[in-house]
Design a protein around this motif. Structure first.
Motif, short mmCIF file in Angstrom:
data_model
loop_
_atom_site.label_atom_id
_atom_site.label_comp_id
_atom_site.label_asym_id
_atom_site.label_seq_id
_atom_site.Cartn_x
_atom_site.Cartn_y
_atom_site.Cartn_z
N ALA A 90 0.85 -1.19 0.00
CA ALA A 90 0.00 0.00 0.00
C ALA A 90 0.88 1.24 0.00
O ALA A 90 2.01 1.21 0.49
CB ALA A 90 -0.92 0.01 1.22
N GLN A 91 0.38 2.31 -0.57
CA GLN A 91 1.07 3.59 -0.51
C GLN A 91 0.05 4.71 -0.61
O GLN A 91 -1.06 4.52 -1.09
CB GLN A 91 2.10 3.71 -1.64
N GLY A 92 0.42 5.87 -0.09
CA GLY A 92 -0.50 6.99 -0.07
C GLY A 92 0.10 8.13 0.74
O GLY A 92 1.32 8.28 0.81
N GLU A 93 -0.75 8.91 1.39
CA GLU A 93 -0.30 10.02 2.23
C GLU A 93 -0.75 9.80 3.67
O GLU A 93 -1.91 9.48 3.92
CB GLU A 93 -0.83 11.35 1.71
N TRP A 94 0.17 9.96 4.61
CA TRP A 94 -0.19 9.83 6.03
C TRP A 94 -0.52 11.18 6.66
O TRP A 94 -1.11 11.26 7.74
CB TRP A 94 0.93 9.13 6.80
N ALA A 95 -0.13 12.25 5.98
CA ALA A 95 -0.46 13.62 6.34
C ALA A 95 -0.46 14.41 5.03
O ALA A 95 0.10 13.94 4.03
CB ALA A 95 0.54 14.19 7.34
N PRO A 96 -1.09 15.58 4.98
CA PRO A 96 -1.15 16.32 3.71
C PRO A 96 0.23 16.53 3.08
O PRO A 96 1.12 17.13 3.67
CB PRO A 96 -1.78 17.66 4.13
N GLY A 97 0.40 15.97 1.88
CA GLY A 97 1.65 16.13 1.14
C GLY A 97 2.77 15.21 1.57
O GLY A 97 3.85 15.25 0.97
N LEU A 98 2.54 14.35 2.57
CA LEU A 98 3.60 13.47 3.09
C LEU A 98 3.25 12.02 2.79
O LEU A 98 2.22 11.51 3.22
CB LEU A 98 3.77 13.67 4.60
N ALA A 99 4.15 11.36 2.06
CA ALA A 99 3.87 10.02 1.55
C ALA A 99 4.26 8.92 2.53
O ALA A 99 5.08 9.12 3.43
CB ALA A 99 4.62 9.80 0.23
N TYR A 100 3.65 7.76 2.33
CA TYR A 100 4.05 6.56 3.07
C TYR A 100 4.06 5.38 2.10
O TYR A 100 3.42 5.40 1.05
CB TYR A 100 3.09 6.25 4.23
N THR A 101 4.81 4.35 2.46
CA THR A 101 4.70 3.05 1.81
C THR A 101 4.61 1.99 2.90
O THR A 101 5.31 2.07 3.92
CB THR A 101 5.90 2.72 0.90
N LEU A 102 3.74 1.03 2.71
CA LEU A 102 3.63 -0.13 3.59
C LEU A 102 4.20 -1.31 2.83
O LEU A 102 3.67 -1.68 1.78
CB LEU A 102 2.18 -0.39 3.98
N ASP A 103 5.31 -1.87 3.34
CA ASP A 103 6.05 -2.90 2.62
C ASP A 103 6.03 -4.23 3.36
O ASP A 103 5.85 -4.28 4.59
CB ASP A 103 7.53 -2.49 2.46
N THR A 104 6.22 -5.29 2.62
CA THR A 104 6.43 -6.58 3.24
C THR A 104 7.80 -6.61 3.92
O THR A 104 8.76 -6.01 3.44
CB THR A 104 6.38 -7.71 2.21
N LYS A 105 7.88 -7.27 5.05
CA LYS A 105 9.14 -7.39 5.78
C LYS A 105 10.01 -8.46 5.13
O LYS A 105 9.53 -9.54 4.80
CB LYS A 105 8.88 -7.74 7.24
N VAL A 106 11.29 -8.16 4.94
CA VAL A 106 12.25 -9.15 4.43
C VAL A 106 12.86 -9.85 5.65
O VAL A 106 13.50 -9.21 6.48
CB VAL A 106 13.35 -8.49 3.59
N PRO A 107 12.66 -11.16 5.79
CA PRO A 107 13.15 -11.86 6.99
C PRO A 107 14.66 -11.83 7.09
O PRO A 107 15.38 -11.96 6.10
CB PRO A 107 12.64 -13.30 6.79
N GLY A 108 15.15 -11.66 8.31
CA GLY A 108 16.59 -11.66 8.57
C GLY A 108 16.98 -10.52 9.48
O GLY A 108 16.14 -9.71 9.88
N GLY A 109 18.26 -10.48 9.83
CA GLY A 109 18.78 -9.40 10.66
C GLY A 109 19.54 -8.40 9.80
O GLY A 109 19.45 -8.41 8.57
N SER A 110 20.27 -7.53 10.45
CA SER A 110 21.04 -6.53 9.72
C SER A 110 22.52 -6.91 9.72
O SER A 110 22.95 -7.83 10.43
CB SER A 110 20.88 -5.15 10.37
N ALA A 111 23.31 -6.18 8.93
CA ALA A 111 24.75 -6.42 8.92
C ALA A 111 25.40 -5.97 10.22
O ALA A 111 26.57 -6.28 10.46
CB ALA A 111 25.39 -5.70 7.73
N GLU A 112 24.67 -5.22 11.05
CA GLU A 112 25.17 -4.88 12.38
C GLU A 112 25.01 -6.05 13.34
O GLU A 112 25.63 -6.10 14.39
CB GLU A 112 24.44 -3.65 12.93
N GLU A 113 24.14 -7.01 12.97
CA GLU A 113 23.86 -8.16 13.84
C GLU A 113 24.56 -9.44 13.38
O GLU A 113 24.90 -10.29 14.21
CB GLU A 113 22.35 -8.41 13.88
N HIS A 114 24.76 -9.61 12.08
CA HIS A 114 25.33 -10.84 11.54
C HIS A 114 26.50 -10.52 10.62
O HIS A 114 26.45 -9.55 9.85
CB HIS A 114 24.29 -11.63 10.74
N ASP A 115 27.54 -11.33 10.68
CA ASP A 115 28.66 -11.21 9.75
C ASP A 115 28.28 -11.81 8.41
O ASP A 115 27.48 -12.77 8.34
CB ASP A 115 29.90 -11.93 10.30
#
Length: 318
Positions: A90-115
């Motif tokens: 989904a995508q749209g505006e959460w306030a006048p003129g301000l956009a949002y996107t609702l995305d699916t989560k990509v499973p996994g951690g970050s490079a700060e958590e895993h080598d």
């Protein structure tokens, strides 16, 4: 200029309740889905929504333009890269003129958590290769800007001044910067005609890494530009360390010049930003700035920049 509203949990919950009412168990309940900011203490622009989605909120009109472009850009990139790219539901505006996107989560951690493992470095190589294959004209047609390469000589001089401030704080030895001489910085200038699609924000938080060290996805494509591929090599140096970044770039077919250029972009940037952080001029936490500096300054085999020959820019031995 009107001050942008600050998103709260109630703001986010009201926004996503109707969006997910048919796809998320429990979303029709009065309380709505569980929401929480991805980074505590930040600007609350990115929120976890339940266990399967991420909501990203733009804070100004310029960011809104990039946010609106992002889903189409990700669709363009997705067929070319071997790792996951988030999908917008989904995508749209959460306030006048301000956009949002609702995305699916990509499973996994970050490079700060895993080598990143050796196989993960091959994933990164595939990412760099894929970005080079994305048609530049199609990206520019979506509004992706073309950005000129940075001057490494100018950056070297700025890093030199920052290094002196770090010496006074007992944080860094400026002598280490002497490896990058003025002639070498000029020699490592970006080559004409080398512009490709550049993610331009390959930080540790934007790389999704599994527990076994594979790179499973790349997040946040709002900063993407058409420009210098060494910028993404530099980003990887900050995220996974210089040796892994250079190995991945080499596997992707980049020669000595762009690899060394990326290395020194990263090294100069980390010196400049740590000095700014110590002076309260950088919002990134000091421990992370120090970690990035250590990663960028990890030794690699490909260090003798003065041996590159202009007539053979990419044939130096790695």
């Amino acid at each position: 200029m009107t001050q942008a509203p600050t998103p709260t949990a109630d703001t986010v919950r009201r926004l996503v309740r109707s969006l997910l009412k048919d796809s998320t168990p429990g979303a029709g309940e009065a309380a709505g889905p569980e929401v929480r900011p991805v980074a505590e203490g930040g600007g609350h622009s990115t929120w976890w929504v339940g266990t399967r989605h991420v909501l990203r909120l733009a804070g100004d009109r310029a960011a809104s333009s990039r946010r609106r472009r992002e889903p189409r850009l990700r669709d363009l990139v997705r067929p070319h890269v071997p790792v996951a790219v988030p999908t917008s539901v989904a995508q749209g505006e959460w306030a006048p003129g301000l956009a949002y996107t609702l995305d699916t989560k990509v499973p996994g951690g970050s490079a700060e958590e895993h080598d990143v493992s050796a196989v993960g470095e091959a994933d990164l190589a595939g990412l760099l290769t894929g970005l080079r294959e994305v048609p530049v004209r199609q990206a520019e047609a979506l509004g992706v800007p073309r950005v000129a390469p940075r001057s490494l000589e100018r950056l070297r001089r700025e890093a030199g001044r920052a290094a002196e401030r770090l010496r006074a704080a007992d944080e860094f030895d400026p002598a280490r910067l002497q490896q990058l001489t003025s002639p070498a910085a000029v020699q490592l200038a970006a080559q004409p005609g080398g512009a490709v699609l550049v993610h331009h924000a390959l930080t540790g938080e934007h790389l999704v890494i599994s527990a076994d060290g594979r790179v499973r996805g790349v997040l946040d494509w709002t900063a993407t530009v058409v420009g210098d591929p060494a910028e993404d090599i530099a980003g990887l140096a900050l995220a996974v360390g210089s040796p892994a970044a250079v190995r991945a770039a080499t596997l992707a077919g980049y020669g000595a010049r762009p690899c060394l250029r990326g290395l020194w972009l990263a090294r100069c940037d980390t010196v400049i930003r740590l000095a700014a952080g110590l002076e309260g001029r950088d919002a990134v936490p000091l421990p992370l700035l120090r970690t990035r500096l250590l990663r960028a300054w990890e030794a690699i085999l490909l260090e003798r920049v003065t041996e590159l020959r202009d007539e053979e820019p990419d044939d130096a031995e790695l």
